[in-house]
Design a protein around this motif. Structure first.
Motif, mmCIF file in Angstrom:
data_model
loop_
_atom_site.group_PDB
_atom_site.id
_atom_site.type_symbol
_atom_site.label_atom_id
_atom_site.label_comp_id
_atom_site.label_asym_id
_atom_site.label_seq_id
_atom_site.Cartn_x
_atom_site.Cartn_y
_atom_site.Cartn_z
ATOM 1 N N THR A 49 0.836 -1.191 0.000
ATOM 2 C CA THR A 49 0.000 0.000 0.000
ATOM 3 C C THR A 49 0.874 1.245 0.000
ATOM 4 O O THR A 49 2.022 1.208 0.461
ATOM 5 N N SER A 50 0.323 2.332 -0.509
ATOM 6 C CA SER A 50 1.020 3.610 -0.442
ATOM 7 C C SER A 50 0.698 4.342 0.856
ATOM 8 O O SER A 50 1.340 5.344 1.179
ATOM 9 N N ASP A 51 -0.285 3.855 1.614
ATOM 10 C CA ASP A 51 -0.791 4.549 2.792
ATOM 11 C C ASP A 51 0.024 4.193 4.035
ATOM 12 O O ASP A 51 -0.009 3.053 4.515
ATOM 13 N N LEU A 52 0.722 5.163 4.575
ATOM 14 C CA LEU A 52 1.601 4.898 5.710
ATOM 15 C C LEU A 52 0.823 4.547 6.973
ATOM 16 O O LEU A 52 1.297 3.760 7.799
ATOM 17 N N ALA A 53 -0.378 5.115 7.133
ATOM 18 C CA ALA A 53 -1.174 4.768 8.306
ATOM 19 C C ALA A 53 -1.535 3.285 8.301
ATOM 20 O O ALA A 53 -1.550 2.633 9.347
ATOM 21 N N ALA A 54 -1.810 2.743 7.125
ATOM 22 C CA ALA A 54 -2.103 1.307 7.025
ATOM 23 C C ALA A 54 -0.870 0.481 7.337
ATOM 24 O O ALA A 54 -0.960 -0.581 7.968
ATOM 25 N N GLY A 55 0.285 0.957 6.898
ATOM 26 C CA GLY A 55 1.519 0.258 7.227
ATOM 27 C C GLY A 55 1.794 0.269 8.722
ATOM 28 O O GLY A 55 2.208 -0.736 9.307
ATOM 29 N N PHE A 56 1.551 1.426 9.342
ATOM 30 C CA PHE A 56 1.779 1.560 10.780
ATOM 31 C C PHE A 56 0.809 0.705 11.582
ATOM 32 O O PHE A 56 1.195 0.004 12.516
ATOM 33 N N ARG A 57 -0.454 0.756 11.190
ATOM 34 C CA ARG A 57 -1.502 0.082 11.961
ATOM 35 C C ARG A 57 -1.504 -1.416 11.753
ATOM 36 O O ARG A 57 -1.662 -2.202 12.691
ATOM 37 N N TYR A 58 -1.317 -1.868 10.509
ATOM 38 C CA TYR A 58 -1.506 -3.276 10.188
ATOM 39 C C TYR A 58 -0.262 -3.966 9.642
ATOM 40 O O TYR A 58 -0.338 -5.123 9.217
ATOM 41 N N HIS A 59 0.858 -3.274 9.614
ATOM 42 C CA HIS A 59 2.127 -3.862 9.175
ATOM 43 C C HIS A 59 2.079 -4.341 7.726
ATOM 44 O O HIS A 59 2.742 -5.311 7.355
ATOM 45 N N ILE A 60 1.293 -3.653 6.901
ATOM 46 C CA ILE A 60 1.258 -3.942 5.472
ATOM 47 C C ILE A 60 2.468 -3.286 4.825
ATOM 48 O O ILE A 60 2.786 -2.126 5.126
ATOM 49 N N PRO A 61 3.192 -3.960 3.934
ATOM 50 C CA PRO A 61 4.344 -3.333 3.275
ATOM 51 C C PRO A 61 3.924 -2.049 2.557
ATOM 52 O O PRO A 61 2.872 -1.990 1.915
ATOM 53 N N THR A 62 4.722 -1.004 2.685
ATOM 54 C CA THR A 62 4.428 0.276 2.047
ATOM 55 C C THR A 62 5.445 0.578 0.960
ATOM 56 O O THR A 62 6.612 0.195 1.051
ATOM 57 N N VAL A 63 4.987 1.278 -0.082
ATOM 58 C CA VAL A 63 5.853 1.646 -1.205
ATOM 59 C C VAL A 63 5.506 3.061 -1.658
ATOM 60 O O VAL A 63 4.421 3.573 -1.372
ATOM 61 N N GLY A 64 6.420 3.670 -2.401
ATOM 62 C CA GLY A 64 6.166 4.989 -2.963
ATOM 63 C C GLY A 64 7.463 5.723 -3.255
ATOM 64 O O GLY A 64 8.453 5.546 -2.533
ATOM 65 N N THR A 65 7.472 6.502 -4.318
ATOM 66 C CA THR A 65 8.686 7.247 -4.673
ATOM 67 C C THR A 65 8.400 8.711 -4.991
ATOM 68 O O THR A 65 8.688 9.589 -4.199
ATOM 69 N N SER A 66 7.761 8.987 -6.140
ATOM 70 C CA SER A 66 7.526 10.383 -6.494
ATOM 71 C C SER A 66 6.319 10.528 -7.405
ATOM 72 O O SER A 66 5.892 9.574 -8.056
ATOM 73 N N ALA A 67 5.783 11.762 -7.451
ATOM 74 C CA ALA A 67 4.663 12.102 -8.313
ATOM 75 C C ALA A 67 5.128 13.101 -9.370
ATOM 76 O O ALA A 67 6.278 13.554 -9.370
ATOM 77 N N HIS A 68 4.199 13.478 -10.249
ATOM 78 C CA HIS A 68 4.536 14.439 -11.304
ATOM 79 C C HIS A 68 4.995 15.777 -10.733
ATOM 80 O O HIS A 68 5.806 16.486 -11.341
#
Length: 448
Positions: free
Chosen positions: A190-209
């Motif tokens: 997921t791109s959502d850091l709150a989901a990563g924090f709350r549920y330990h789901i791997p997070t990803v993301g780099t840059s936007a336009h």
């Protein structure tokens, strides 16, 4: 567990006000009538799947368990109810000591389901069970809708990973729940850091336009990103000219460039051109990630394209056209009297318009054919037939008010993959169709 320990803020001090007013007014009337403590059984089910869907996916069970644990009427909540005259003082006194002390059985999270499946069975006094209706339905309807869409998308994607990136397309707290449900349905990150924090789901993301547009030249933006995040980063190549951006990206990062992301245009055509260009430039291991309003149909159309991963937002967090699972919470049995040993009497709503229900405390089992493939969802009351005894679907989630069914999210994710694989092959067809399994009702006793 206190609400503060759940990792995210909410607008009220407990989950007790995630409910409709009539739950409390029913409680008040039942207390006055002397029926509030009558033993009762409520069940969660859906009468139909969304149009064209062949199976449902149960998600949100873990969140329901959290909600039940935190369903408390503290001083602030009671003060609100008193100030606004929602219920009388006798009811407020009863609510002050509320703790769910009953039992909850249900399909485990990640399991598939069909019309009439008794997805959750809540047992206890009428008073303590009726209060949980709205919060349970709110969670299960939302999360199951997202998980069903995610399952269809992950099936269409095959072995290619899926990134959940819909946080900006829904309510901020719904976004966290959606990321969790998507993970159950087969997404990998997921791109959502709150989901990563709350549920330990791997997070990803780099840059936007915006990052590219910030710089005077696209080259400068790419250089800055590589300098900061390394050659294995993902560069967004469709801000200006895709071919020129790919050329520049490889010049800067070299063949070690991790990935490029394409967010617009004819994704099928552009992906083929980018793959050819990357290979010609020596970046044969550089992956291609595509985004841009994808749904399960768009993902399926890209099956033959040289795509390595998909990012999905809007269509995922809105259930790909079906944002609710249409589950209901109905009283199906209640005791003849206040005597704890009084037998249960099946009860059911009788009405026109397709809103009838089947009374009785139910079990469910999935019958398999000779090849081990599911062939029917069997729902019944009374004793479970011996032939189905080892195929029962409900497990105990809460016993005497204590949560006993909490499990890691990865367990639910793996369970869903196995459950979907056990269905007939037509289950994963994207064409519209009827539920892939029929629901058969059997009655072997009184249902008590």
């Amino acid at each position: 567990m206190a609400v503060a320990d759940l990792g995210l803020p909410v607008d009220v001090p407990s989950t007790a006000l995630f409910t409709d007013q009539y739950e409390l007014t029913m409680l008040q009337a039942a207390l006055k009538a002397g029926t509030a403590e009558r033993r009762s059984v409520f069940e969660v089910f859906t009468r139909r799947l969304p149009e064209g869907r062949r199976y449902g996916v149960l998600a949100g069970v873990g969140r329901v368990l959290d909600a039940v644990e935190n369903f408390r009427f503290d001083a602030g909540v009671l003060g609100f109810l008193r100030e606004h005259g929602i219920v009388d003082e006798e009811t407020l006194q009863w609510l002050a000591g509320y703790r769910f002390s009953g039992d909850v059985w249900g399909y485990p999270e990640g399991e598939v389901y069909f019309p009439g499946s008794p997805l959750m069975r809540v047992e206890g006094s009428f008073a303590e069970c009726v209060l949980l209706e709205t919060v349970i339905l709110s969670i299960l309807n939302h999360d199951s809708a997202i998980a069903a869409a995610a399952s269809r998308m992950s099936s269409a994607a095959g072995d290619r990973p899926l990134i959940e990136m819909g946080a900006r397309r829904t309510h901020e707290l719904s976004a966290v729940a959606a990321a969790r449900a998507a993970y159950v349905g087969g997404f990998t990150s997921t791109s959502d850091l709150a989901a990563g924090f709350r549920y330990h789901i791997p997070t990803v993301g780099t840059s936007a336009h915006a990052f590219t547009l910030l710089h005077d030249r696209e080259r400068d933006a790419f250089q800055a990103q590589v300098d900061s995040l390394g050659r294995g980063t993902t560069l967004l190549v469709d801000t200006y000219d895709v071919a020129e951006a790919v050329r520049t990206a490889v010049e800067i990062a070299g063949p070690e460039l991790g990935a490029v992301r394409i967010d617009s245009g004819d994704l099928l055509l552009v992906a083929h051109r980018v793959r050819q260009q990357l290979d010609e430039l020596g970046a044969r291991n550089t992956k291609i990630i595509v985004t841009s309003d994808l749904d399960e149909y768009a993902i399926a159309s890209l099956a033959a394209a040289p795509v390595d991963a998909y990012g999905v937002g809007t269509q995922l967090v809105t259930g790909s056209g079906h944002p609710t699972a249409s589950m209901v919470y109905k009283l199906v049995a209640r005791a003849e009297s206040l005597d704890p040993k009084a037998p249960l009497v099946p009860v059911a709503k009788r009405s026109t318009g397709g809103k009838t229900s089947v009374g009785g405390r139910k079990w469910a089992a999935r019958r398999l054919d000779e090849y081990g493939v599911a062939e029917a969802e069997v729902v019944g009351t009374g004793p479970v037939p011996t032939a189905l005894a080892d195929r029962q679907l409900l497990v105990q989630l809460v016993k005497g008010g204590e949560v006993v069914g909490r499990e890691p999210l990865d367990v639910a994710r793996d369970r869903h993959a196995a459950a979907r694989a056990g269905l007939p092959m037509s289950a994963t067809q994207l064409s519209r169709g009827e539920p892939v399994l029929p629901t058969e009702y059997v009655q072997t006793g009184s249902g008590s």
